[in-house]
Structure formats: C-alpha cells, structure tokens
Design a protein around this motif. Sequence first.
Motif, PDB file in Angstrom:
ATOM      1  N   VAL A 326       0.843  -1.195   0.000  1.00 23.51           N
ATOM      2  CA  VAL A 326       0.000   0.000   0.000  1.00 23.51           C
ATOM      3  C   VAL A 326       0.881   1.250   0.000  1.00 23.51           C
ATOM      4  N   GLY A 327       0.416   2.291  -0.674  1.00 27.61           N
ATOM      5  CA  GLY A 327       1.188   3.534  -0.688  1.00 27.61           C
ATOM      6  C   GLY A 327       1.353   4.116   0.699  1.00 27.61           C
ATOM      7  N   LEU A 328       0.240   4.258   1.422  1.00 17.66           N
ATOM      8  CA  LEU A 328       0.261   4.732   2.803  1.00 17.66           C
ATOM      9  C   LEU A 328      -0.682   3.853   3.602  1.00 17.66           C
ATOM     10  N   VAL A 329      -0.161   3.215   4.656  1.00 20.90           N
ATOM     11  CA  VAL A 329      -0.981   2.304   5.450  1.00 20.90           C
ATOM     12  C   VAL A 329      -0.941   2.716   6.914  1.00 20.90           C
ATOM     13  N   ALA A 330      -2.123   2.693   7.540  1.00 21.91           N
ATOM     14  CA  ALA A 330      -2.257   2.938   8.976  1.00 21.91           C
ATOM     15  C   ALA A 330      -3.365   2.022   9.466  1.00 21.91           C
ATOM     16  N   ASP A 331      -2.999   0.802   9.780  1.00 23.31           N
ATOM     17  CA  ASP A 331      -3.980  -0.235  10.097  1.00 23.31           C
ATOM     18  C   ASP A 331      -4.081  -0.427  11.603  1.00 23.31           C
ATOM     19  N   ARG A 332      -5.297  -0.326  12.096  1.00 24.22           N
ATOM     20  CA  ARG A 332      -5.531  -0.483  13.528  1.00 24.22           C
ATOM     21  C   ARG A 332      -5.530  -1.939  13.945  1.00 24.22           C
ATOM     22  N   GLY A 333      -5.919  -2.807  13.043  1.00 26.20           N
ATOM     23  CA  GLY A 333      -5.941  -4.228  13.354  1.00 26.20           C
ATOM     24  C   GLY A 333      -7.155  -4.623  14.162  1.00 26.20           C
ATOM     25  N   ASN A 334      -7.258  -4.099  15.372  1.00 26.17           N
ATOM     26  CA  ASN A 334      -8.354  -4.446  16.274  1.00 26.17           C
ATOM     27  C   ASN A 334      -9.044  -3.166  16.718  1.00 26.17           C
ATOM     28  N   ASP A 335     -10.333  -3.036  16.392  1.00 29.98           N
ATOM     29  CA  ASP A 335     -11.057  -1.807  16.717  1.00 29.98           C
ATOM     30  C   ASP A 335     -11.224  -1.600  18.217  1.00 29.98           C
ATOM     31  N   SER A 336     -11.026  -2.645  19.006  1.00 26.14           N
ATOM     32  CA  SER A 336     -11.176  -2.507  20.455  1.00 26.14           C
ATOM     33  C   SER A 336      -9.926  -1.928  21.111  1.00 26.14           C
ATOM     34  N   GLN A 337      -8.836  -1.811  20.358  1.00 27.61           N
ATOM     35  CA  GLN A 337      -7.617  -1.238  20.915  1.00 27.61           C
ATOM     36  C   GLN A 337      -7.824   0.241  21.230  1.00 27.61           C
ATOM     37  N   PRO A 338      -7.185   0.755  22.279  1.00 25.26           N
ATOM     38  CA  PRO A 338      -7.301   2.193  22.558  1.00 25.26           C
ATOM     39  C   PRO A 338      -6.664   3.012  21.445  1.00 25.26           C
ATOM     40  N   ASN A 339      -7.168   4.227  21.254  1.00 23.44           N
ATOM     41  CA  ASN A 339      -6.635   5.091  20.208  1.00 23.44           C
ATOM     42  C   ASN A 339      -5.151   5.365  20.433  1.00 23.44           C
ATOM     43  N   ALA A 340      -4.373   5.265  19.355  1.00 22.21           N
ATOM     44  CA  ALA A 340      -2.937   5.531  19.447  1.00 22.21           C
ATOM     45  C   ALA A 340      -2.462   6.463  18.346  1.00 22.21           C
ATOM     46  N   THR A 341      -3.391   6.986  17.516  1.00 21.96           N
ATOM     47  CA  THR A 341      -3.028   7.966  16.497  1.00 21.96           C
ATOM     48  C   THR A 341      -3.958   9.163  16.600  1.00 21.96           C
ATOM     49  N   LYS A 342      -3.435  10.328  16.220  1.00 26.12           N
ATOM     50  CA  LYS A 342      -4.236  11.552  16.273  1.00 26.12           C
ATOM     51  C   LYS A 342      -3.571  12.625  15.420  1.00 26.12           C
ATOM     52  N   ASN A 343      -4.404  13.385  14.722  1.00 27.77           N
ATOM     53  CA  ASN A 343      -3.942  14.557  13.978  1.00 27.77           C
ATOM     54  C   ASN A 343      -2.844  14.197  12.975  1.00 27.77           C
ATOM     55  N   VAL A 344      -3.210  13.356  12.020  1.00 26.79           N
ATOM     56  CA  VAL A 344      -2.311  13.006  10.922  1.00 26.79           C
ATOM     57  C   VAL A 344      -2.868  13.646   9.650  1.00 26.79           C
ATOM     58  N   VAL A 345      -2.078  14.495   9.007  1.00 23.77           N
ATOM     59  CA  VAL A 345      -2.520  15.247   7.833  1.00 23.77           C
ATOM     60  C   VAL A 345      -1.635  14.890   6.645  1.00 23.77           C
ATOM     61  N   VAL A 346      -2.279  14.584   5.520  1.00 21.38           N
ATOM     62  CA  VAL A 346      -1.569  14.360   4.263  1.00 21.38           C
ATOM     63  C   VAL A 346      -2.066  15.435   3.300  1.00 21.38           C
TER      64      VAL A 346
END
Length: 635
Positions: A326-346
Amino acid sequence: MKTLRMTTNGWAGALPWLLLLTGLAGLLLGGRAYAQGPPAVLRKDLKQDFGARGDGKTNDQAAFTRAADFFNKRAQTPAGAGAAVLTIPKGVYLVGQQDAAGNTPDVLRLVGCRNLTVAGADSATTEIRYAAGLRYGAFDPKTRRPYEAPTGMFTDPAYAARGGTCVVLQGCDNVVVSGLRLNGNSTKLVLGGHWGDTGIQLPADGIFVSDSRRVSLRRLALHHFGRDGIQVLNHLAKSLDDPQREAILLENLTCTYNGRQGLSVTGVSGLRAVNCSFSHTGRAVVAATGKALSSSPSAGVDLEPEGGVVANVRFENCRFVNNAGVGLVADRGNDSQPNATKNVVVAGSLIWGPTNWSAWVTQPGFLFTDCRLYGAFVHGCKATTAAEATRFVRCTFEDRPYHGQPAYGSFTMHSDAHARYMSFTDCRFVGTHSYLAWAIVAKPDTASFFHFRGNTFLYDYAQLPQGSYNNLQGTVFTGTTVFRDGPHRTALGRTNATMGNGGAPQSTVVRAPGSLQLLASNCVYGVITGLDIGRQPARARDSASVVVGPNNALVMNEPIWQPSELYIGPTSRLIVKKGGSLALLRHAKLVVAGQLIVEDGAYFFLDPQAEMVTTGRGRVRMGPQAIKARHPTLN
C-alpha cells in the motif's frame, strides 16, 4: 567640565563616571574589552580526522566507527553541548563488515549527541554504500547456507543475518543529517530464508531515529535497503495530548526501492515530511535470484504505533508511488484497541497504487487535503466521534494507469461496512475503467453515514467496467453533488448505481441546502429503503433538490427489508428533465411536501401497488407531454 571630587564616601560617587569612561574607551578600541563572539563550532572531517578514503574500494566502516566514538564520548562531557559539524567530503564510502555469525554493525551510531550536523556535499556526489555480498535473512549457523524455516513465524536469533543500520540517532537532540546518498545495495545481497512473520524482518535500514528530538533529515537519498529507508521510534510522548512535540523534520528526501518501507513511523509526536518521495518499495530485484526483495507490508509509509503514539504528523507535497504494498498504510488491526493515532494530515500529495491500494487507513484522526489518489483507497476509520473520522478535502480519486498498468481496485474508493463519520468535501471521483465508489455503512445508524459535500463524480469511460456497480449505501449529500460524463467518455453504455442501506430509514439523504444532480449518460440509480430530500432544514429558507437529467433514471426499488419511501421536503424539489425517468416500483411510497416537477418528455412511472401522497403545501407539476410510463431502456 564637571570636576570629580572626593565625598564622604570616598570614590563611591565617582564610580559611575569611571565605568562610563571605561565603556566609551572600550567602544573606541573596537569593543575588544567587552564584546564576545559566538562559541566556536567544532569541525571534524571524516577523511582528515578519522581516516576515511571515500574511493569506493576501501571499506571505510572503521572511520565511521571512530567518528561515532568521538562524538558519543564528547556528548558525555560539558563540551558536548557545543555546536559541532562532521563533514563528509565528496566520494563513495564503502561500508558493511559482517562477522561469521551474520552480524553487521551500524555504520554511524550516535547516542546522546546534541547540536550536531552531519553534512555531505550533496546526495549526488557523497554516497555511503554497503559492500556487495553481505548476507541477509535466515542462514544455517553451521553451514552458513540459506535456511528456509518450515513454519511461518521464525525468529531463532542463531539463524539471523542482519544488515545493520547506516545512521542511528538514539537519544539525540538538535541533530541535522544532510546532503548524503545512503545506498543499502540490496540488489547485491546474498539472501537467506524468511525471518519473522513474513519476508525478512531484520535490521537493514538507512536511518533509525529513537527517542530523539529536533532531528532534521534534509536532501538525502535513501535507497535499496533490505528493510526500511527510515524508521522513527520515539516513546517520549506520555499521551496523545502531550503538548511537547518532538520536531522531527524530513525535507527533500527520496526513500525508494527499500524492502519493507520507505518510512516506518512506529512512535512519534510531531513529525513533518516536506517534498519527500516514499516510492517503489518492494521493487528492487536481487541479482542472484532475479526476484524482488519485498517484506510485508512493502508500503511507501507505514504508520503503526508500537507501545506508544503516532500523533501530530504532517506530509506535505509528498509522493507515495508504485509500491508493492500500500502507498500509505495505517492499520488499527483491532477496533477494540485504545486510540494511538491523532492529527495526521496528508496535504498536496500524490498516492499512486498500480498493484495495491493507494491508501489503507483504519487508525483514527486522518485528514487528506488536496491529494491525488490514483488506485483505490480502502476502509476508513470505524470512528466513535467525528474528530476520529477519516476525512478528505479537495482530493481526486482516479483509476489513472501507471505507465500503462491499470490502477489497482474495482473502485476508486472502497469502504465496505468499516467506516463511521467518513466525509468527502469538494472531491472528484473519476472512473476511466473502474467504478467510482463502493461505500457501505458499518452500522445502520446516522453516525455511520458517509458525508459527501460538494463532490463531482465523473464517468470518463473509454470501456465500461464489468461485473459490479457503484454502491452508495447510507449517504448524506450536501452542497452541490454532480454525477456527469467526463471529457473523454466514449463508451456510452448503461451503468448502474445503488443508493440506500438495508435497515436504515431514509438512508440516502439530500440535506438542505444541497443539490444532487444526476446528469451522466445512460445511468440508473436504484434506491433501496429510502431517499430523503430536504427534510427538516436547519433554516426555513434552505432548500434541497434532486435533478434527474436526460438519459438518467431514478428508481425506487421494491422494498426488501422495509417500505421504500421517497420524501420531498416542504422547501425542496425533485425535477425530472426531458428524457429522464422517475419510477416507483411495487410497495414504494412517494410523499410530496414540496414540489415534484416532471417536465415534458420526461418519464414518470407509478406502479399500481405503489403509493403517492401530497401533504401540506406539496405539489405535483406534471408537464402536459410528460410520459407516464417506464423508460424504454433505463428500466
């Protein structure tokens, strides 16, 4: 002139005058008595001070080790706070010395350094190149031959042949690396078997940044590394909202033909990439095998928090092109995981996927602005709030071929029961051989709706796509949204689109103020469960409209899960133009609280088992030459 005289305090009264006269004298003498220049900058030269040759033949690994040892020891002294420069003159510096066990030491490993600049002349003439013939992957520790483990997951360290890292910045502050070409020389590796989960997950990186602040990487070319061009792994932020930013800057870089990623971001709060290319990952062919060195995910950029957060990240005018993954990938894997990303701008970037998705995002907090996505975008975040949602503003989604190779995917945007609160504002969807969009809500609730604000959908087919249809189930349209022909359309055969969502009443919404214009040639828009035009506008004067153009048909399908209703609000209109068609099939219901306008030459079909009612000030204006029948070809 005033005379200085002794007082009861002796010379105390004269002291200010003496200081003034002394200062004036200092100024007259050029200020040498009081002025102090900036602290001297320590300057070291890799050739002159550490014995490097840079001739492309001599292995200069030891010279880099001596340089790193010098600056690391200096960092432990008070002098370590002073500015320093390591100059790497023009030349080709051969590196990489592997022991019998397959361990390759890092080339320039800097630990705890501050206020240091590592400067090459430029990336065209100053190259650090790994030697040919280094082993990488799993090898039998006794025979030293390539070893392919029988199991998928294999992590026995005795079998690991590592490539090491060219530049390591660990616990550093205010360090600049610029003007260099870092060449991992992966085409001349001796490859072993897989190590890790998939591919070869062993160190062989261009630059590794760990727990460092104020790092600037400028005018660098990082290519042909076995694993990553750059990896950033900071665990300095205490939370997603930690106010301290780490200020990692990537500027005018190319990270190309690496094995796993151009850039891996596994932990950071505060990273900016400007004018960078993260392209051709997994495309380097190893000469000895004739096969590409590619380890999953083989992405241009992978944003994957590991034990920390990825926040406050911005990509500006970057390229993510022709990656095996993939050109740009940000996969959470499990939706039950706590948030670990914020404010990412392309922003203002090109993402082009000829053999894989252009972008894959399930992590929260992503915004794309003014980007071109060639090849299908997939998923979107299953957000719990609007702030977590995946958002696109002024972006173009297109299936544009890459050097004659069709872009990846059957749709330009593909989100199948995954995203919530996802939105598209002033975007363009262009299909030349693929369908435009497949959008199905994650849940039949209003929070899961896709929001399209002022978008344009262009059918630009030279050959019609086969085997599927456009699917917009659970959508809210605001602003002016237009479906129309593109400038290069020559294939005028019929195309189909479905709107609606099983289980959600009024699941396709045209919100006031807003307009949905169906103007492309030979298109049928089938509505399942409901179409709501302008119900309960926020302001009484706001209106919504739907225009069905010539050779277009809007069909209220027979209900499957619940009654299918077309509702026209009090200030809103549905207009069927000449040659267009509105059809209400069995058990469908039309409620007119505003205006239904069927022009002369337009088709209107009301099945005997369908129902049409007017309410309030609702009106039906049927042209005298309107045709009360189904369209002969758009059924």
